[in-house]
Scaffold this active site. Sequence first.
Site, PDB file in Angstrom:
ATOM      1  N   LYS A 202     -36.984 -17.601  -9.411  1.00  0.00           N
ATOM      2  CA  LYS A 202     -35.907 -17.894  -8.464  1.00  0.00           C
ATOM      3  C   LYS A 202     -34.578 -17.305  -8.903  1.00  0.00           C
ATOM      4  O   LYS A 202     -33.759 -16.898  -8.086  1.00  0.00           O
ATOM      5  CB  LYS A 202     -35.779 -19.408  -8.278  1.00  0.00           C
ATOM      6  CG  LYS A 202     -36.907 -20.025  -7.455  1.00  0.00           C
ATOM      7  CD  LYS A 202     -36.607 -21.471  -7.118  1.00  0.00           C
ATOM      8  CE  LYS A 202     -37.679 -22.037  -6.213  1.00  0.00           C
ATOM      9  NZ  LYS A 202     -37.381 -23.430  -5.800  1.00  0.00           N
TER      10      LYS A 202
ATOM     11  N   LYS B 243     -46.829 -14.886  -0.826  1.00  0.00           N
ATOM     12  CA  LYS B 243     -47.188 -16.114  -0.117  1.00  0.00           C
ATOM     13  C   LYS B 243     -46.383 -16.189   1.188  1.00  0.00           C
ATOM     14  O   LYS B 243     -45.319 -15.569   1.325  1.00  0.00           O
ATOM     15  CB  LYS B 243     -46.940 -17.346  -0.979  1.00  0.00           C
ATOM     16  CG  LYS B 243     -45.495 -17.691  -1.260  1.00  0.00           C
ATOM     17  CD  LYS B 243     -45.424 -18.963  -2.101  1.00  0.00           C
ATOM     18  CE  LYS B 243     -43.974 -19.384  -2.338  1.00  0.00           C
ATOM     19  NZ  LYS B 243     -43.893 -20.630  -3.127  1.00  0.00           N
TER      20      LYS B 243
ATOM     21  N   LYS C  15     -40.820 -18.896   4.788  1.00  0.00           N
ATOM     22  CA  LYS C  15     -39.885 -19.006   5.902  1.00  0.00           C
ATOM     23  C   LYS C  15     -38.789 -17.951   5.820  1.00  0.00           C
ATOM     24  O   LYS C  15     -38.237 -17.537   6.835  1.00  0.00           O
ATOM     25  CB  LYS C  15     -39.242 -20.394   5.905  1.00  0.00           C
ATOM     26  CG  LYS C  15     -40.217 -21.523   6.142  1.00  0.00           C
ATOM     27  CD  LYS C  15     -39.557 -22.868   5.883  1.00  0.00           C
ATOM     28  CE  LYS C  15     -40.606 -23.964   5.838  1.00  0.00           C
ATOM     29  NZ  LYS C  15     -40.043 -25.253   5.412  1.00  0.00           N
TER      30      LYS C  15
END
Length: 357
Positions: A136, A221, A224
């Site tokens: 991240k 993966k 959104k």
Amino acid sequence: MSNMSKTAATVQKVVSTKLSHGSTVFSMIQPTGLFHLGNYFGAVRVWKQLANPSNCHSHLMFGVADLHSITLPQDPLRLNDSIETSIASLIACGLDPEHCNLFVQSRIPQHVQLNWILSCITPMGQLNRMTQFKSKAALRSEDIGSAKLGLFTYPVLQAADILIYKSTHVPVGQDQAQHLELTRDIAQLFNNTVGREYFPLPSTMLAPTQKIVSLKNPSKKMSKSDPDELSKIFFNESSKNIVHKINKAVTDSIEGPLYYSEEQRPGISNLINLIAAVTGQSIQNIEHQISDFTKAQLKDYTSSLIIDELKEPSYRYKQIKDDHALLEKIAIEGSRIASEKAQKTIDEVYSLVGLRR
């Protein structure tokens, strides 16, 4: 117990939704808007299966992790809307507030209180090994100085989220398994520090569904945040959109019978994973059924199953998404109940560490 055997003893696939008397199940999802198929099959549907009347003697705690969401920049107005959308989505996907507790993390200050206690005993070296932090933060190890503290330490808050309710089971996806192992380590460290087995060591319940990946790029993966709208399917999509997106999904140029291989045929394998997620069948059984399908037939079959699966949640979402008073009432009541449970733990923890008699 060795690390390998310890992990095996605390990680299990969700093969049964029947819980032992007195269990406490806990999980949360970040408020990033509507759920896509990865969220639905990888987390929320398992929660729904657990939140049934047969588990009425267990505590089922499901929340919206809004404090975790601000480890990355957020638009305040959009975040507020996303929190409400998440509550509506959880209810639409079958979580009945009569059978489980739905709450909003930031409304329960005890999470943050326990987070500080646990932060004071958690070694930084363990946090530095968390693979999701490095992913991240998008940083090389030599650039760690520019990373934000919240992103670095959020696994401790995650441990506090879980332990504040003395959770015994935590249903998560495979990508969170490392954090659950850290939670157990922190719980044991606290127990050792205070000289008693206060916190249970929660078991990781892995969702039975394989990871659902992008329809357009199976190496990633489903997300959104992916700018390609054809890469993802949301649970409230129209039948027309579902058919269109599945028809546009990447497959391959291999001729002959269809078969499952994430390395050789990632696109085909993703469609098979979706079929397995809907039907609950094994990959082997599905391979046998679809081996003689054309790729077009496989896509038609996948679309029809997804449309049927999402019909009811999509309808329920349309019914409640604009009922702001109802959604706020559910969030307030669920957070009140959660706060009462959490306060009992905080009182005990403060006493154990010497902050309160």
